[in-house]
Design a protein around this motif. Structure first.
Motif, PDB file in Angstrom:
ATOM      1  N   THR A 155      21.297 -23.579  28.216  1.00 27.12           N
ATOM      2  CA  THR A 155      21.717 -23.857  26.862  1.00 27.12           C
ATOM      3  C   THR A 155      21.191 -22.744  25.967  1.00 27.12           C
ATOM      4  O   THR A 155      19.998 -22.504  25.891  1.00 27.12           O
ATOM      5  CB  THR A 155      21.146 -25.202  26.381  1.00 27.12           C
ATOM      6  OG1 THR A 155      21.605 -26.227  27.259  1.00 27.12           O
ATOM      7  CG2 THR A 155      21.605 -25.511  24.971  1.00 27.12           C
ATOM      8  N   LEU A 156      22.096 -22.052  25.298  1.00 27.16           N
ATOM      9  CA  LEU A 156      21.695 -20.944  24.458  1.00 27.16           C
ATOM     10  C   LEU A 156      21.286 -21.442  23.081  1.00 27.16           C
ATOM     11  O   LEU A 156      21.908 -22.333  22.521  1.00 27.16           O
ATOM     12  CB  LEU A 156      22.838 -19.929  24.319  1.00 27.16           C
ATOM     13  CG  LEU A 156      23.292 -19.280  25.627  1.00 27.16           C
ATOM     14  CD1 LEU A 156      24.399 -18.287  25.356  1.00 27.16           C
ATOM     15  CD2 LEU A 156      22.141 -18.595  26.332  1.00 27.16           C
ATOM     16  N   SER A 157      20.226 -20.857  22.540  1.00 28.63           N
ATOM     17  CA  SER A 157      19.755 -21.212  21.215  1.00 28.63           C
ATOM     18  C   SER A 157      19.961 -20.032  20.289  1.00 28.63           C
ATOM     19  O   SER A 157      20.058 -18.890  20.726  1.00 28.63           O
ATOM     20  CB  SER A 157      18.265 -21.562  21.254  1.00 28.63           C
ATOM     21  OG  SER A 157      18.001 -22.564  22.200  1.00 28.63           O
ATOM     22  N   GLY A 158      20.005 -20.299  19.015  1.00 32.32           N
ATOM     23  CA  GLY A 158      20.060 -19.216  18.046  1.00 32.32           C
ATOM     24  C   GLY A 158      18.765 -18.446  18.080  1.00 32.32           C
ATOM     25  O   GLY A 158      17.739 -18.952  18.536  1.00 32.32           O
ATOM     26  N   PRO A 159      18.756 -17.190  17.595  1.00 26.08           N
ATOM     27  CA  PRO A 159      17.563 -16.348  17.678  1.00 26.08           C
ATOM     28  C   PRO A 159      16.345 -16.967  17.022  1.00 26.08           C
ATOM     29  O   PRO A 159      15.249 -16.890  17.537  1.00 26.08           O
ATOM     30  CB  PRO A 159      17.995 -15.048  16.978  1.00 26.08           C
ATOM     31  CG  PRO A 159      19.197 -15.414  16.165  1.00 26.08           C
ATOM     32  CD  PRO A 159      19.872 -16.512  16.927  1.00 26.08           C
ATOM     33  N   ALA A 190      13.892  -7.432  23.954  1.00 25.57           N
ATOM     34  CA  ALA A 190      14.344  -7.011  25.279  1.00 25.57           C
ATOM     35  C   ALA A 190      15.562  -7.808  25.759  1.00 25.57           C
ATOM     36  O   ALA A 190      16.459  -7.259  26.402  1.00 25.57           O
ATOM     37  CB  ALA A 190      13.204  -7.150  26.284  1.00 25.57           C
ATOM     38  N   LEU A 191      15.586  -9.096  25.437  1.00 30.19           N
ATOM     39  CA  LEU A 191      16.633  -9.972  25.963  1.00 30.19           C
ATOM     40  C   LEU A 191      17.842 -10.094  25.055  1.00 30.19           C
ATOM     41  O   LEU A 191      18.931 -10.431  25.515  1.00 30.19           O
ATOM     42  CB  LEU A 191      16.050 -11.377  26.204  1.00 30.19           C
ATOM     43  CG  LEU A 191      14.955 -11.486  27.258  1.00 30.19           C
ATOM     44  CD1 LEU A 191      14.326 -12.868  27.214  1.00 30.19           C
ATOM     45  CD2 LEU A 191      15.521 -11.211  28.651  1.00 30.19           C
ATOM     46  N   GLY A 192      17.658  -9.857  23.777  1.00 31.77           N
ATOM     47  CA  GLY A 192      18.759 -10.009  22.839  1.00 31.77           C
ATOM     48  C   GLY A 192      18.664 -11.316  22.068  1.00 31.77           C
ATOM     49  O   GLY A 192      17.970 -12.254  22.476  1.00 31.77           O
ATOM     50  N   ASP A 193      19.385 -11.387  20.968  1.00 33.53           N
ATOM     51  CA  ASP A 193      19.294 -12.536  20.070  1.00 33.53           C
ATOM     52  C   ASP A 193      19.880 -13.819  20.643  1.00 33.53           C
ATOM     53  O   ASP A 193      19.621 -14.904  20.125  1.00 33.53           O
ATOM     54  CB  ASP A 193      20.002 -12.221  18.743  1.00 33.53           C
ATOM     55  CG  ASP A 193      19.242 -11.204  17.902  1.00 33.53           C
ATOM     56  OD1 ASP A 193      18.032 -11.036  18.151  1.00 33.53           O
ATOM     57  OD2 ASP A 193      19.860 -10.577  17.023  1.00 33.53           O
ATOM     58  N   ASP A 194      20.715 -13.715  21.687  1.00 27.68           N
ATOM     59  CA  ASP A 194      21.360 -14.903  22.249  1.00 27.68           C
ATOM     60  C   ASP A 194      20.578 -15.520  23.410  1.00 27.68           C
ATOM     61  O   ASP A 194      21.060 -16.455  24.043  1.00 27.68           O
ATOM     62  CB  ASP A 194      22.780 -14.579  22.721  1.00 27.68           C
ATOM     63  CG  ASP A 194      23.733 -14.307  21.563  1.00 27.68           C
ATOM     64  OD1 ASP A 194      23.469 -14.852  20.465  1.00 27.68           O
ATOM     65  OD2 ASP A 194      24.702 -13.562  21.747  1.00 27.68           O
ATOM     66  N   ALA A 195      19.404 -15.015  23.682  1.00 27.26           N
ATOM     67  CA  ALA A 195      18.625 -15.525  24.812  1.00 27.26           C
ATOM     68  C   ALA A 195      18.181 -16.957  24.562  1.00 27.26           C
ATOM     69  O   ALA A 195      17.862 -17.343  23.437  1.00 27.26           O
ATOM     70  CB  ALA A 195      17.410 -14.636  25.062  1.00 27.26           C
ATOM     71  N   ALA A 196      18.177 -17.757  25.618  1.00 27.84           N
ATOM     72  CA  ALA A 196      17.707 -19.135  25.527  1.00 27.84           C
ATOM     73  C   ALA A 196      16.184 -19.166  25.420  1.00 27.84           C
ATOM     74  O   ALA A 196      15.495 -18.209  25.800  1.00 27.84           O
ATOM     75  CB  ALA A 196      18.156 -19.925  26.756  1.00 27.84           C
ATOM     76  N   SER A 197      15.676 -20.271  24.918  1.00 32.86           N
ATOM     77  CA  SER A 197      14.227 -20.412  24.731  1.00 32.86           C
ATOM     78  C   SER A 197      13.466 -20.169  26.024  1.00 32.86           C
ATOM     79  O   SER A 197      12.456 -19.460  26.047  1.00 32.86           O
ATOM     80  CB  SER A 197      13.900 -21.818  24.198  1.00 32.86           C
ATOM     81  OG  SER A 197      14.511 -22.051  22.962  1.00 32.86           O
ATOM     82  N   GLU A 198      13.956 -20.782  27.131  1.00 28.38           N
ATOM     83  CA  GLU A 198      13.263 -20.644  28.410  1.00 28.38           C
ATOM     84  C   GLU A 198      13.204 -19.195  28.872  1.00 28.38           C
ATOM     85  O   GLU A 198      12.212 -18.746  29.440  1.00 28.38           O
ATOM     86  CB  GLU A 198      13.936 -21.506  29.488  1.00 28.38           C
ATOM     87  CG  GLU A 198      13.747 -22.997  29.293  1.00 28.38           C
ATOM     88  CD  GLU A 198      14.852 -23.611  28.450  1.00 28.38           C
ATOM     89  OE1 GLU A 198      15.543 -22.867  27.721  1.00 28.38           O
ATOM     90  OE2 GLU A 198      15.021 -24.838  28.510  1.00 28.38           O
ATOM     91  N   GLU A 199      14.274 -18.433  28.602  1.00 27.10           N
ATOM     92  CA  GLU A 199      14.289 -17.029  29.003  1.00 27.10           C
ATOM     93  C   GLU A 199      13.279 -16.220  28.198  1.00 27.10           C
ATOM     94  O   GLU A 199      12.594 -15.341  28.728  1.00 27.10           O
ATOM     95  CB  GLU A 199      15.699 -16.455  28.803  1.00 27.10           C
ATOM     96  CG  GLU A 199      16.753 -17.069  29.715  1.00 27.10           C
ATOM     97  CD  GLU A 199      18.155 -16.599  29.360  1.00 27.10           C
ATOM     98  OE1 GLU A 199      18.393 -16.264  28.181  1.00 27.10           O
ATOM     99  OE2 GLU A 199      19.007 -16.589  30.254  1.00 27.10           O
TER     100      GLU A 199
END
Length: 210
Positions: A155-159, A190-199
């Motif tokens: 599930t992707l979260s906002g930045p 490193a991961l970008g603004d669309d990265a999920a919290s867990e990532e």
């Protein structure tokens, strides 16, 4: 004693989750290395649990396998290690990485974890070495059979949300706010603004352990 919960994952606020079982929501804390493997919110989940009763609270800790719970139970028997520190240790490295560190006298890897100084790390190596000598036998056959949750995507979260969740998780695990803020900012970059919290949390923990 509550030894296992099977139900629907209804909330994730690392390192805490909530599972609904027959209309009752159970709050648990999980090591991040276990939380990474959970399905999306709204999906079926099974969690192995350890129940702690204190004078001021009743706490549930969750794990994906019996072997992970066995390690947690061995950790909290060690001198100076309570559930919170055990959770932090198992969030900073997987169960097998911890066992490898103990069996190979790898104190340097342990001292990178918050709350684990050199004396604590050396004591852990001494105390845990014999307890973990039969580590392979701690894993029941069922642990080798993953639950099939189908085609699940993170599930992707906002930045802002991912950054806030990651920061809160690291502070809850014992990292200093300045450390947490710096590592989370680097992870988001490193991961970008669309990265999920867990990532973001996984990347931040890797940088802190580096």
């Amino acid at each position: 004693m509550i030894g296992q919960l099977s139900g629907t994952l209804i909330a994730k606020h690392p390192p805490e989750i909530m599972i609904e079982v027959n209309g009752v929501g159970y709050e648990l804390q999980m090591p991040m290395t276990c939380l990474y493997e959970l399905p999306d919110v709204g999906q079926a989940v099974r969690v192995i649990t350890h129940f702690v009763v204190r004078e001021d609270a009743q706490l549930l800790y969750g794990f994906n396998t019996f072997a992970e719970r066995s390690l947690f139970r061995q950790l909290i028997k060690a001198q100076g290690v309570g559930p919170k520190l055990a959770l932090t240790i198992m969030s900073g490295m997987t169960a097998h990485q911890f066992v490898h560190a103990v069996t190979h006298d790898d104190v340097s890897s342990l001292v990178k974890l918050p709350g684990v100084g050199r004396k604590t790390a050396e004591r852990l190596v001494v105390e845990m070495r014999d307890r973990l000598s039969n580590w392979g036998s701690m894993t029941p056959a069922s642990d080798a059979m993953p639950i099939d949750f189908g085609d699940l995507r993170p599930t992707l979260s906002g930045p802002g949300s991912a950054r806030d969740d990651a920061f809160s998780a690291l502070v809850a695990l014992g990292y200093k706010p300045a450390q947490a803020d710096k590592s989370v900012a680097a992870a988001v970059k490193a991961l970008g603004d669309d990265a999920a919290s867990e990532e973001v949390i996984r990347q931040a923990l890797r940088s802190l352990a580096g």
